[in-house]
Design an enzyme around this catalytic site. Sequence first.
Site, PDB file in Angstrom:
ATOM      1  N   ASP A  28       0.481  11.960  52.032  1.00  0.00           N
ATOM      2  CA  ASP A  28       1.753  11.993  51.778  1.00  0.00           C
ATOM      3  C   ASP A  28       2.329  13.292  50.918  1.00  0.00           C
ATOM      4  O   ASP A  28       1.569  14.147  51.047  1.00  0.00           O
ATOM      5  CB  ASP A  28       1.859  10.589  50.910  1.00  0.00           C
ATOM      6  CG  ASP A  28       3.142  10.002  51.142  1.00  0.00           C
ATOM      7  OD1 ASP A  28       4.288  10.655  50.821  1.00  0.00           O
ATOM      8  OD2 ASP A  28       3.438   8.965  51.879  1.00  0.00           O
ATOM      9  N   ASP A  29       3.382  12.933  50.330  1.00  0.00           N
ATOM     10  CA  ASP A  29       3.824  14.127  49.498  1.00  0.00           C
ATOM     11  C   ASP A  29       3.225  14.811  48.599  1.00  0.00           C
ATOM     12  O   ASP A  29       1.913  14.145  48.330  1.00  0.00           O
ATOM     13  CB  ASP A  29       5.172  13.485  48.734  1.00  0.00           C
ATOM     14  CG  ASP A  29       6.427  14.605  48.707  1.00  0.00           C
ATOM     15  OD1 ASP A  29       5.983  15.899  48.691  1.00  0.00           O
ATOM     16  OD2 ASP A  29       7.366  14.071  48.236  1.00  0.00           O
TER      17      ASP A  29
ATOM     18  N   LYS B  38       4.155  12.052  59.242  1.00  0.00           N
ATOM     19  CA  LYS B  38       5.291  11.514  58.681  1.00  0.00           C
ATOM     20  C   LYS B  38       6.314  12.239  58.213  1.00  0.00           C
ATOM     21  O   LYS B  38       6.232  13.148  57.383  1.00  0.00           O
ATOM     22  CB  LYS B  38       4.768  10.539  57.549  1.00  0.00           C
ATOM     23  CG  LYS B  38       5.853  10.001  56.517  1.00  0.00           C
ATOM     24  CD  LYS B  38       5.134   9.066  55.256  1.00  0.00           C
ATOM     25  CE  LYS B  38       6.088   8.468  54.347  1.00  0.00           C
ATOM     26  NZ  LYS B  38       5.194   7.708  53.255  1.00  0.00           N
TER      27      LYS B  38
ATOM     28  N   ASP C  93       9.867  12.406  56.372  1.00  0.00           N
ATOM     29  CA  ASP C  93      10.625  11.859  55.278  1.00  0.00           C
ATOM     30  C   ASP C  93      12.275  12.320  55.625  1.00  0.00           C
ATOM     31  O   ASP C  93      12.348  13.297  56.328  1.00  0.00           O
ATOM     32  CB  ASP C  93      10.166  12.099  53.961  1.00  0.00           C
ATOM     33  CG  ASP C  93      10.485  10.692  53.138  1.00  0.00           C
ATOM     34  OD1 ASP C  93      11.265  10.075  53.570  1.00  0.00           O
ATOM     35  OD2 ASP C  93       9.803  10.522  52.201  1.00  0.00           O
TER      36      ASP C  93
ATOM     37  N   SER D  98      11.209   8.294  59.041  1.00  0.00           N
ATOM     38  CA  SER D  98      11.973   7.487  57.794  1.00  0.00           C
ATOM     39  C   SER D  98      13.356   7.339  57.987  1.00  0.00           C
ATOM     40  O   SER D  98      14.186   6.965  56.986  1.00  0.00           O
ATOM     41  CB  SER D  98      11.582   8.016  56.315  1.00  0.00           C
ATOM     42  OG  SER D  98      10.130   8.199  56.283  1.00  0.00           O
TER      43      SER D  98
ATOM     44  N   ASP E 275      11.062   1.772  49.469  1.00  0.00           N
ATOM     45  CA  ASP E 275       9.628   1.831  49.044  1.00  0.00           C
ATOM     46  C   ASP E 275       8.888   0.756  48.732  1.00  0.00           C
ATOM     47  O   ASP E 275       9.488   0.110  47.533  1.00  0.00           O
ATOM     48  CB  ASP E 275       9.426   3.054  48.292  1.00  0.00           C
ATOM     49  CG  ASP E 275       9.741   4.374  48.851  1.00  0.00           C
ATOM     50  OD1 ASP E 275      10.188   4.425  49.908  1.00  0.00           O
ATOM     51  OD2 ASP E 275       9.346   5.399  47.832  1.00  0.00           O
TER      52      ASP E 275
END
Length: 424
Positions: free
Chosen positions: A87-88, A165, A167, A199, A224
């Site tokens: 993820d981030d 993914k 965002d 997203s 989230d």
Amino acid sequence: MLGTERLSHLLCLSIWFCCALRCIDGLENGVAQTPPMGWMPFERFQCTVDCIHFPRDCISESLFKRTADLLVSEGYAAVGFQYLIIDDCWMERIRDTSTQKLLADRKRFPSGMSALSRYIHGRGLKFGIYHDVGQQTCMFRGPGARGHFELDAQTFADWGADYVKLDGCYATESERNRGYPAFGKAMNRTGRTMVYSCSWPFYTEKPDYRLIAKHCNLWRFAEDITDSYTSVFRIMELYRRNQELLLAHAGPGRWNDPDMLVLGNFRLSYDASRLQLAIWSVIAAPLIMTNDLETVRPEIKELLQNREVIAVNQDLLGMPGKCVRASKYFQVWVRPVTPVNDLGQHSFAVAFVNRGGFDACPLCPRNFEVVLERLGLDSPTGYYVVDLFNSSRNMGMFKPNDAFNTRINPEGVTFYKFTVAPLY
Ligand code: GLA
């Protein structure tokens, strides 16, 4: 006559299948024919970047290598959890000044992304990565894709990514509306097949799901998730209130994403853990865990590896379910699943939810009774019923006008498979 009838049922079924696969526009990259399953760090590990003080929890190659090993050694990969998704907070704050390519943080990912990807692939898993369509990632830890769609998509392909993914922070509405389709096309142009997780709707006031489903394999429709029953239930409610719209566009290759499975952390009770797993399976959600696989309690690990429940989630009809009855205290969620009988009637997975809150005893188990026909279970052949959280509990045969009784723990669920009986 019988032969002709059977033939016409078969014909109906095959037309139905064709429609499920073809009639609705979909991102035609052939992946995510069932909801993706895997692991992602964000809810559990957030954006922990201090590896000096928190070496086990920081976003680093050692966290992902450890998790890759555990996915395999603890049996998660064997039941389907195969995408390991970064993820981030994996990036350097700026691009490479000469090539403009994205760079992995040099201290936390000293071997680089290609090497990590090879490690993950070497365990038989798939490798996913996070990016943002706008100017910066959501945690403001690195550059977004703005102005670099082709380059970034190619970089991910070169690193061997199987899942992206994307965002939507630090982007305007019109930038997102143009950017999500454009980044997906850039991904396709690399020639590497990658699951595309968007997203997009989460950032949009009135999402155009037809368009989103055309360009994305999955899409976050909710906020989230956090590690609590309240959060799980809030997301269920969001789905329930919009379910006709959300359902209409989901199917093989395109799924609603209510965010990660928070099972195995701190705040979900055993019953709420069952609840999240059951409802995520009914609505055909991606099953992406966020937890520390080394410390998941054995009873939660057993839930996460429940093959019967996972089979509902991964059911090949690809038809997401919905809430068919809701009151202040109870909800019933139903998903059509295989097998289908000679009359073309489905089996069903049915989840009965006790929301708690009764005046006399807000957190007591409660009995619930319903005539099956009222839930849409109307096959005259009847249904064989099995408790999905206890497969040895075979409950026998029920006809549509039979009453079904279940006792449900508070803020919990009971979950059954109703397998439709064949004609003969
Ligand atoms: C947003 C997303 C989360 C996570 C964070 C990372 O909040 O919705 O799932 O990716 O960004 O910064």
